[in-house]
Design a protein around this motif. Structure first.
Motif, PDB file in Angstrom:
ATOM      1  N   THR A 215       0.841  -1.195   0.000  1.00 52.85           N
ATOM      2  CA  THR A 215       0.000   0.000   0.000  1.00 52.85           C
ATOM      3  C   THR A 215       0.881   1.252   0.000  1.00 52.85           C
ATOM      4  O   THR A 215       1.732   1.416   0.866  1.00 52.85           O
ATOM      5  CB  THR A 215      -0.924   0.026   1.241  1.00 52.85           C
ATOM      6  OG1 THR A 215      -1.647  -1.197   1.297  1.00 52.85           O
ATOM      7  CG2 THR A 215      -1.904   1.186   1.152  1.00 52.85           C
ATOM      8  N   VAL A 216       0.661   2.113  -0.969  1.00 53.08           N
ATOM      9  CA  VAL A 216       1.474   3.331  -1.081  1.00 53.08           C
ATOM     10  C   VAL A 216       1.081   4.315   0.018  1.00 53.08           C
ATOM     11  O   VAL A 216      -0.005   4.234   0.600  1.00 53.08           O
ATOM     12  CB  VAL A 216       1.306   3.982  -2.473  1.00 53.08           C
ATOM     13  CG1 VAL A 216       1.815   3.063  -3.561  1.00 53.08           C
ATOM     14  CG2 VAL A 216      -0.155   4.354  -2.716  1.00 53.08           C
ATOM     15  N   ASP A 217       1.995   5.239   0.289  1.00 55.06           N
ATOM     16  CA  ASP A 217       1.776   6.209   1.371  1.00 55.06           C
ATOM     17  C   ASP A 217       0.534   7.050   1.133  1.00 55.06           C
ATOM     18  O   ASP A 217      -0.174   7.414   2.093  1.00 55.06           O
ATOM     19  CB  ASP A 217       3.008   7.112   1.503  1.00 55.06           C
ATOM     20  CG  ASP A 217       4.209   6.357   2.042  1.00 55.06           C
ATOM     21  OD1 ASP A 217       3.994   5.295   2.668  1.00 55.06           O
ATOM     22  OD2 ASP A 217       5.347   6.824   1.845  1.00 55.06           O
ATOM     23  N   GLU A 218       0.260   7.377  -0.127  1.00 62.33           N
ATOM     24  CA  GLU A 218      -0.912   8.208  -0.435  1.00 62.33           C
ATOM     25  C   GLU A 218      -2.204   7.498  -0.047  1.00 62.33           C
ATOM     26  O   GLU A 218      -3.130   8.104   0.499  1.00 62.33           O
ATOM     27  CB  GLU A 218      -0.921   8.546  -1.937  1.00 62.33           C
ATOM     28  CG  GLU A 218      -1.955   9.585  -2.331  1.00 62.33           C
ATOM     29  CD  GLU A 218      -1.694  10.950  -1.709  1.00 62.33           C
ATOM     30  OE1 GLU A 218      -2.675  11.688  -1.498  1.00 62.33           O
ATOM     31  OE2 GLU A 218      -0.520  11.264  -1.411  1.00 62.33           O
ATOM     32  N   GLU A 219      -2.279   6.195  -0.325  1.00 63.04           N
ATOM     33  CA  GLU A 219      -3.463   5.420   0.042  1.00 63.04           C
ATOM     34  C   GLU A 219      -3.590   5.308   1.562  1.00 63.04           C
ATOM     35  O   GLU A 219      -4.696   5.353   2.107  1.00 63.04           O
ATOM     36  CB  GLU A 219      -3.386   4.023  -0.579  1.00 63.04           C
ATOM     37  CG  GLU A 219      -3.533   3.996  -2.084  1.00 63.04           C
ATOM     38  CD  GLU A 219      -4.885   4.534  -2.539  1.00 63.04           C
ATOM     39  OE1 GLU A 219      -5.885   4.247  -1.861  1.00 63.04           O
ATOM     40  OE2 GLU A 219      -4.925   5.253  -3.557  1.00 63.04           O
ATOM     41  N   LYS A 220      -2.456   5.156   2.240  1.00 65.06           N
ATOM     42  CA  LYS A 220      -2.490   5.092   3.701  1.00 65.06           C
ATOM     43  C   LYS A 220      -3.024   6.394   4.298  1.00 65.06           C
ATOM     44  O   LYS A 220      -3.777   6.381   5.275  1.00 65.06           O
ATOM     45  CB  LYS A 220      -1.086   4.800   4.242  1.00 65.06           C
ATOM     46  CG  LYS A 220      -0.592   3.385   3.966  1.00 65.06           C
ATOM     47  CD  LYS A 220       0.785   3.159   4.558  1.00 65.06           C
ATOM     48  CE  LYS A 220       1.267   1.733   4.293  1.00 65.06           C
ATOM     49  NZ  LYS A 220       2.603   1.468   4.852  1.00 65.06           N
ATOM     50  N   LYS A 221      -2.637   7.519   3.687  1.00 63.59           N
ATOM     51  CA  LYS A 221      -3.130   8.813   4.161  1.00 63.59           C
ATOM     52  C   LYS A 221      -4.636   8.922   3.989  1.00 63.59           C
ATOM     53  O   LYS A 221      -5.333   9.455   4.852  1.00 63.59           O
ATOM     54  CB  LYS A 221      -2.430   9.945   3.400  1.00 63.59           C
ATOM     55  CG  LYS A 221      -0.987  10.183   3.817  1.00 63.59           C
ATOM     56  CD  LYS A 221      -0.377  11.328   3.028  1.00 63.59           C
ATOM     57  CE  LYS A 221       1.083  11.555   3.430  1.00 63.59           C
ATOM     58  NZ  LYS A 221       1.703  12.648   2.628  1.00 63.59           N
TER      59      LYS A 221
END
Length: 335
Positions: A215-221
């Motif tokens: 999971t990319v950081d943008e999705e985690k945000k």
């Protein structure tokens, strides 16, 4: 009640608080919920199961927003219901329908996100448009049955202060024992159960997203923002109201101190005003944060702008040909 001599009821707070809050909610809630209905309807046609829950959520918010003028009139006249008893019943019914269909559909959305992110390959039959439609119908039916007690009981009462002629709508104080038991049932089934479901689902989602390296950081945000938003919505809109309602339901049927009753009632009314903010928060949280819904809304706005521009061009063309200038007459004559 033999304690009315100590009664000094003051409805000034309600007179200014509710019209101010409800007017702002109406101006924002009605247009954005209409747009939310439009966007979720388009997504539902594309077999998006989440859009069905969002559509129901927006519909509940819109229905409540449309009856807010009646509550504004009630508060502006010092908590004095001047309309018919039937309108009081309908207004109270739609208000409680909004409270508890909202919490139910927020829980449904949380479960859907839980299944999508925690168990993406399992229980696919629970993430279909048909299933979400069935669940939505069941929620509307059950909430209508549970809140129908409002429609079969008298919901207008005389103010307990012996020197006022106010007629209270629905929110009577002190509460009678049967009203207290209904409130306790509402708190458990309509608030605590959805809250526990939401907390469980988002805790599991957060764990999976945090530990998933893919999971990319943008999705985690985005996931963290969603969890934060739903938590804030519940804390601000629903928690203060239900905490005070719980205290009222436990204390009021057995209390004769009018000053204490009035204090609890004033705090209760303030928390009741806060619940209307969910009509603004819901479409922003669950429709406008969706990329697909955002695209549909932008397309709608573009269509509206194009239509307006086209109408403007037609007006200009009509003015040009129906009211020719001196130069255009000369050009026509020369040809």
């Amino acid at each position: 009640m033999n304690n009315t001599a100590k009664c000094h009821d003051d409805h000034t707070l309600d007179k200014y608080l509710f019209p101010f809050v409800y007017s702002i909610v109406m101006m924002i809630s009605i247009p954005i919920n209409c747009i939310s209905l439009y966007a979720s309807c388009i997504q539902a046609r594309k077999k998006n199961e989440l859009a069905v829950y969002i559509f129901s959520l927006s519909l509940a918010d819109l229905l409540y927003s449309l009856i807010l003028p009646l509550w504004i009139d009630y508060a502006w006249n010092g908590d004095n219901w001047r309309l018919s008893a039937l309108l009081c019943q309908i207004s109270a019914f739609l208000m409680y329908m909004n409270f508890y269909t909202s919490t139910a559909f927020l829980a449904c959305i949380s479960v859907d996100r839980y299944l999508a992110l925690v168990h993406p390959l399992k229980l696919q039959h629970l993430r279909t448009r048909r299933f979400s439609l069935i669940v939505s119908i069941i929620v509307w039916f059950l909430e209508s049955i549970l809140n129908s007690v409002i429609l079969v009981n008298k919901e207008v009462f005389n103010d307990p202060c012996n020197f006022t002629n106010h007629t209270l709508c629905y929110d009577k104080y002190p509460l009678e024992w049967w009203q207290a038991w209904i409130n306790l049932f509402r708190i458990c089934s309509g608030y605590l159960v959805p809250l526990l479901i939401i907390v469980f689902c988002y805790y599991k989602i957060y764990q999976v997203v945090r530990c998933n390296q893919a999971t990319v950081d943008e999705e985690k945000k985005k996931v963290r923002k969603l969890i934060l938003n739903i938590t804030v919505t519940f804390i601000v809109c629903f928690t203060p109201y239900h905490v005070v309602l719980l205290i009222r339901s436990i204390r009021e049927p057995y209390t004769t101190d009018l000053q204490l009753l009035q204090l609890m009632y004033k705090v209760y009314r303030i928390t009741q005003a806060l619940t209307s903010l969910n009509c603004i928060a819901d479409p922003i949280l669950y429709c406008f944060v969706s990329e697909n819904a955002r695209t549909d809304i932008l397309n709608l706005l573009r269509c509206c702008l194009c239509l307006r521009k086209r109408e403007g061009d037609q007006v200009k063309d009509h003015a040009l040909y129906s009211c020719p200038t001196k130069n255009s007459v000369l050009i026509t004559y020369r040809t």
